[in-house]
Design a protein around this motif. Structure first.
Motif, PDB file in Angstrom:
ATOM      1  N   PHE A  40       0.874  -1.167  -0.051  1.00  0.00           N
ATOM      2  CA  PHE A  40       0.076   0.003   0.009  1.00  0.00           C
ATOM      3  C   PHE A  40       1.028   1.174  -0.040  1.00  0.00           C
ATOM      4  CE2 PHE A  40      -3.306   3.034   1.926  1.00  0.00           C
ATOM      5  CZ  PHE A  40      -4.252   2.813   1.021  1.00  0.00           C
ATOM      6  N   GLY A  41       1.860   1.170  -0.983  1.00  0.00           N
ATOM      7  CA  GLY A  41       2.762   2.499  -1.311  1.00  0.00           C
ATOM      8  C   GLY A  41       2.046   3.159  -2.221  1.00  0.00           C
ATOM      9  N   ARG A  42       2.936   3.898  -3.090  1.00  0.00           N
ATOM     10  CA  ARG A  42       2.438   4.984  -3.952  1.00  0.00           C
ATOM     11  C   ARG A  42       1.459   4.148  -4.965  1.00  0.00           C
ATOM     12  NH1 ARG A  42       8.254   7.708  -3.463  1.00  0.00           N
ATOM     13  NH2 ARG A  42       8.542   5.385  -3.927  1.00  0.00           N
ATOM     14  N   CYS A  43       2.117   2.921  -5.313  1.00  0.00           N
ATOM     15  CA  CYS A  43       1.397   2.346  -6.550  1.00  0.00           C
ATOM     16  C   CYS A  43       0.237   1.513  -6.048  1.00  0.00           C
ATOM     17  CB  CYS A  43       2.572   1.542  -7.264  1.00  0.00           C
ATOM     18  SG  CYS A  43       3.637   2.107  -8.200  1.00  0.00           S
TER      19      CYS A  43
ATOM     20  N   ARG B  84       1.667  -3.851   5.967  1.00  0.00           N
ATOM     21  CA  ARG B  84       2.139  -4.451   7.050  1.00  0.00           C
ATOM     22  C   ARG B  84       1.929  -3.145   8.125  1.00  0.00           C
ATOM     23  NH1 ARG B  84       8.490  -4.584   5.300  1.00  0.00           N
ATOM     24  NH2 ARG B  84       8.896  -2.325   4.496  1.00  0.00           N
ATOM     25  N   LYS B  85       1.629  -2.082   7.768  1.00  0.00           N
ATOM     26  CA  LYS B  85       1.633  -0.992   8.583  1.00  0.00           C
ATOM     27  C   LYS B  85       0.287  -0.703   9.044  1.00  0.00           C
ATOM     28  CE  LYS B  85       5.600   2.043   7.295  1.00  0.00           C
ATOM     29  NZ  LYS B  85       5.895   2.699   6.248  1.00  0.00           N
TER      30      LYS B  85
ATOM     31  N   THR C 169       2.976  -5.054  -5.860  1.00  0.00           N
ATOM     32  CA  THR C 169       3.720  -4.155  -5.781  1.00  0.00           C
ATOM     33  C   THR C 169       4.772  -4.087  -4.919  1.00  0.00           C
ATOM     34  OG1 THR C 169       2.572  -2.663  -4.061  1.00  0.00           O
ATOM     35  CG2 THR C 169       1.424  -2.816  -6.114  1.00  0.00           C
TER      36      THR C 169
ATOM     37  N   ILE D 265       4.179  -5.716 -10.668  1.00  0.00           N
ATOM     38  CA  ILE D 265       4.821  -4.566 -10.989  1.00  0.00           C
ATOM     39  C   ILE D 265       5.963  -4.037 -10.320  1.00  0.00           C
ATOM     40  CG2 ILE D 265       2.485  -3.829 -11.931  1.00  0.00           C
ATOM     41  CD1 ILE D 265       2.846  -1.528  -9.608  1.00  0.00           C
TER      42      ILE D 265
ATOM     43  N   SER E 236       9.611  -3.613  -8.728  1.00  0.00           N
ATOM     44  CA  SER E 236      10.982  -3.564  -9.577  1.00  0.00           C
ATOM     45  C   SER E 236      11.714  -5.065  -9.828  1.00  0.00           C
ATOM     46  CB  SER E 236      12.010  -2.659  -9.162  1.00  0.00           C
ATOM     47  OG  SER E 236      12.159  -2.917  -7.681  1.00  0.00           O
TER      48      SER E 236
ATOM     49  N   ALA F 102       5.722  -7.016 -15.112  1.00  0.00           N
ATOM     50  CA  ALA F 102       5.389  -5.940 -16.040  1.00  0.00           C
ATOM     51  C   ALA F 102       6.230  -4.706 -15.532  1.00  0.00           C
ATOM     52  CB  ALA F 102       3.998  -5.756 -16.018  1.00  0.00           C
TER      53      ALA F 102
ATOM     54  N   LEU G 206       5.493   0.276 -16.875  1.00  0.00           N
ATOM     55  CA  LEU G 206       4.449   0.438 -17.535  1.00  0.00           C
ATOM     56  C   LEU G 206       4.054   1.855 -18.018  1.00  0.00           C
ATOM     57  CD1 LEU G 206       2.534  -2.005 -15.264  1.00  0.00           C
ATOM     58  CD2 LEU G 206       2.557  -2.138 -17.512  1.00  0.00           C
TER      59      LEU G 206
HETATM   60  P1  NAP Z   1       6.409   2.271  -2.353  1.00  0.00           P
HETATM   61  O1  NAP Z   1       5.719   3.529  -2.201  1.00  0.00           O
HETATM   62  O2  NAP Z   1       7.872   2.335  -1.638  1.00  0.00           O
HETATM   63  O3  NAP Z   1       5.707   1.393  -1.837  1.00  0.00           O
HETATM   64  C1  NAP Z   1       6.164  -0.109  -1.437  1.00  0.00           C
HETATM   65  C2  NAP Z   1       5.289  -0.922  -0.534  1.00  0.00           C
HETATM   66  O4  NAP Z   1       5.848  -2.345  -0.609  1.00  0.00           O
HETATM   67  C3  NAP Z   1       5.190  -0.292   0.415  1.00  0.00           C
HETATM   68  O5  NAP Z   1       3.506  -0.572   1.241  1.00  0.00           O
HETATM   69  C4  NAP Z   1       6.042  -1.230   1.555  1.00  0.00           C
HETATM   70  O6  NAP Z   1       5.417  -1.193   3.015  1.00  0.00           O
HETATM   71  C5  NAP Z   1       5.707  -2.311   0.805  1.00  0.00           C
HETATM   72  N1  NAP Z   1       6.741  -3.356   1.144  1.00  0.00           N
HETATM   73  C6  NAP Z   1       8.269  -3.136   0.843  1.00  0.00           C
HETATM   74  N2  NAP Z   1       8.874  -4.545   1.399  1.00  0.00           N
HETATM   75  C7  NAP Z   1       7.918  -4.753   2.130  1.00  0.00           C
HETATM   76  C8  NAP Z   1       7.941  -6.385   2.692  1.00  0.00           C
HETATM   77  N3  NAP Z   1       9.330  -7.189   2.841  1.00  0.00           N
HETATM   78  N4  NAP Z   1       7.006  -6.985   3.229  1.00  0.00           N
HETATM   79  C9  NAP Z   1       5.710  -6.344   2.984  1.00  0.00           C
HETATM   80  N5  NAP Z   1       5.521  -5.249   2.576  1.00  0.00           N
HETATM   81  C10 NAP Z   1       6.708  -4.477   2.021  1.00  0.00           C
HETATM   82  O7  NAP Z   1       6.951   1.966  -3.734  1.00  0.00           O
HETATM   83  P2  NAP Z   1       5.905   2.116  -5.203  1.00  0.00           P
HETATM   84  O8  NAP Z   1       6.149   3.677  -5.690  1.00  0.00           O
HETATM   85  O9  NAP Z   1       4.452   1.880  -4.544  1.00  0.00           O
HETATM   86  O10 NAP Z   1       6.459   1.153  -6.078  1.00  0.00           O
HETATM   87  C11 NAP Z   1       6.447  -0.106  -5.748  1.00  0.00           C
HETATM   88  C12 NAP Z   1       7.158  -1.019  -6.647  1.00  0.00           C
HETATM   89  O11 NAP Z   1       6.802  -0.768  -7.910  1.00  0.00           O
HETATM   90  C13 NAP Z   1       8.501  -0.398  -6.665  1.00  0.00           C
HETATM   91  O12 NAP Z   1       9.451  -1.793  -6.806  1.00  0.00           O
HETATM   92  C14 NAP Z   1       8.661   0.214  -7.991  1.00  0.00           C
HETATM   93  O13 NAP Z   1      10.339   0.334  -8.402  1.00  0.00           O
HETATM   94  C15 NAP Z   1       7.861  -0.431  -8.688  1.00  0.00           C
HETATM   95  N6  NAP Z   1       7.527   0.460  -9.772  1.00  0.00           N
HETATM   96  C16 NAP Z   1       7.087  -0.300 -10.908  1.00  0.00           C
HETATM   97  C17 NAP Z   1       6.416   0.420 -11.936  1.00  0.00           C
HETATM   98  C18 NAP Z   1       6.097  -0.148 -13.297  1.00  0.00           C
HETATM   99  O14 NAP Z   1       5.744   0.359 -14.286  1.00  0.00           O
HETATM  100  N7  NAP Z   1       6.349  -1.689 -13.322  1.00  0.00           N
HETATM  101  C19 NAP Z   1       5.941   1.905 -11.907  1.00  0.00           C
HETATM  102  C20 NAP Z   1       6.419   2.424 -10.648  1.00  0.00           C
HETATM  103  C21 NAP Z   1       6.924   1.638  -9.469  1.00  0.00           C
HETATM  104  P3  NAP Z   1       5.826  -0.140   3.857  1.00  0.00           P
HETATM  105  O15 NAP Z   1       5.220   1.138   3.710  1.00  0.00           O
HETATM  106  O16 NAP Z   1       5.251  -0.852   5.042  1.00  0.00           O
HETATM  107  O17 NAP Z   1       7.255   0.046   4.023  1.00  0.00           O
END
Ligand code: NAP
Length: 299
Positions: free
Chosen positions: A162-165, A185-186, A219, A242, A244, A264, A267
């Motif tokens: 539940f981060g940005r994506c 997890r939060k 995500t 999605i 990384s 993917a 995107l």
């Molecule tokens: P983000 O805001 O950092 O969100 C990541 C989420 O993953 C957070 O909710 C985080 O939880 C959770 N998380 C990380 N490690 C975890 C673990 N071990 N167990 C449980 N939860 C965990 O990142 P984002 O911007 O949403 O991006 C998510 C991913 O997508 C990244 O890898 C980014 O590079 C990738 N991405 C891909 C695309 C695409 O086109 N495919 C586009 C944009 C981003 P907490 O908040 O509790 O830390």
């Protein structure tokens, strides 16, 4: 306006064309490296090869979203010639000049620290990542539609993270009528998920959440859909991952079990390069205009 500024663009995909369009519209001049097969033309731009001289004149170097790898290689969609950046190129830049990238591998961080360059990791800035999550969510949903034979309306969907994506994806899925369950997890994220009227699951509730899902969107950039978890999921559940590279899915086991699981990447660059490029350009122009930026070098 960026009057009198010289930007050096090194490689990238269709998003970068929109960034070039926007910065030149703002009166900057641009040197393009790795765009020789590009069909679009822009005012006040010149095509060049990588050289110390070009880097020495740069107010900013703009790298693709994926940045530079740890061998100094920069990917480009618009050239057949491999781009290799060496230490001497960064050394030639004026100390304090900007290096823009989406993400940064250790070698790029090291080069920028060594030569006192301001490294801006655009995808780590909330103002970019939150807006970028919109084309990302749309792309993930488009892929889910392509890979399934059911409507998303009424489908049992699970969003992991539940981060940005994850946030944008969950809200967009709910808006088109999917049943949405989110694993996070939060405690504050779980509370927000409930506030949005969605089903909230802590990470230790992952198995019941995914066991009868039609589509799982991951995500989380960590192995969450391990073989043990995949084994309890329906074989016809579609996984759109999605996160990384290498994603958060055991793709080997998913294939062995006959499940559709797709990693993917990029995107926004695939489904909405114009929008994604504008999001990047807006922040680059703002930072260059005001010259204020809290460096995240090395973080
Ligand atoms: P983000 O805001 O950092 O969100 C990541 C989420 O993953 C957070 O909710 C985080 O939880 C959770 N998380 C990380 N490690 C975890 C673990 N071990 N167990 C449980 N939860 C965990 O990142 P984002 O911007 O949403 O991006 C998510 C991913 O997508 C990244 O890898 C980014 O590079 C990738 N991405 C891909 C695309 C695409 O086109 N495919 C586009 C944009 C981003 P907490 O908040 O509790 O830390």
């Amino acid at each position: 306006m960026l009057t009198g500024r010289q930007l050096v663009f090194v490689g990238g995909d269709a998003r970068m064309l929109e960034v070039i369009a926007q910065v030149t519209e703002n009166d900057a001049s641009a040197i393009l490296i790795g765009f020789d097969n590009m069909t679009r033309t822009f005012t006040d731009t010149a095509h060049c090869a990588v050289s110390v001289e070009v880097f020495s004149q740069a107010d900013a170097v703009v790298l693709p979203v994926a940045g530079m790898d740890d061998d100094g290689i920069v990917d480009t969609r618009f050239s057949d010639v491999q781009i290799h950046l060496e230490d001497k190129h960064f050394a030639a830049m004026r100390p304090g000049a900007f290096v823009f990238t989406g993400i940064a591998r250790p070698l790029l961080c090291e080069r920028c620290i060594d030569h006192s360059l301001q490294l801006v990791k655009l995808m780590e800035l909330d103002e970019v990542a939150i807006l970028n999550s919109i084309p990302t969510a749309e792309g993930a949903i488009a892929l889910a539609m392509e890979k399934t034979d059911i409507t998303l309306h009424g489908a049992k969907t699970v969003v992991l993270g539940f981060g940005r994506c994850g946030h944008t994806l969950a809200r967009t899925l709910a808006a088109i009528g999917a049943k949405v369950s989110v694993c996070a997890r939060k405690a504050e994220h779980l509370a927000r998920i409930r506030e949005m009227g969605l089903e909230a699951n802590p990470m230790n509730g992952l198995i019941p959440a995914v066991s009868n899902a039609d589509i799982v969107f991951n995500t989380i950039p960590s192995l969450v859909l391990s073989a043990g978890i995949l084994k309890v999921m329906a074989k016809d559940c579609v996984i759109i991952d999605i996160a990384s590279k290498p994603g958060g899915t055991d793709f080997r086991y998913a294939e062995r079990r006959g499940m559709k699981a797709v990693l993917a990447p990029s995107l926004p660059g695939v489904v909405a390069p114009k929008t994604a490029g504008r999001i990047i350009a807006e922040t680059i122009c703002k930072i260059l205009t005001y010259e204020t930026y809290e460096s995240n070098n090395g973080k």
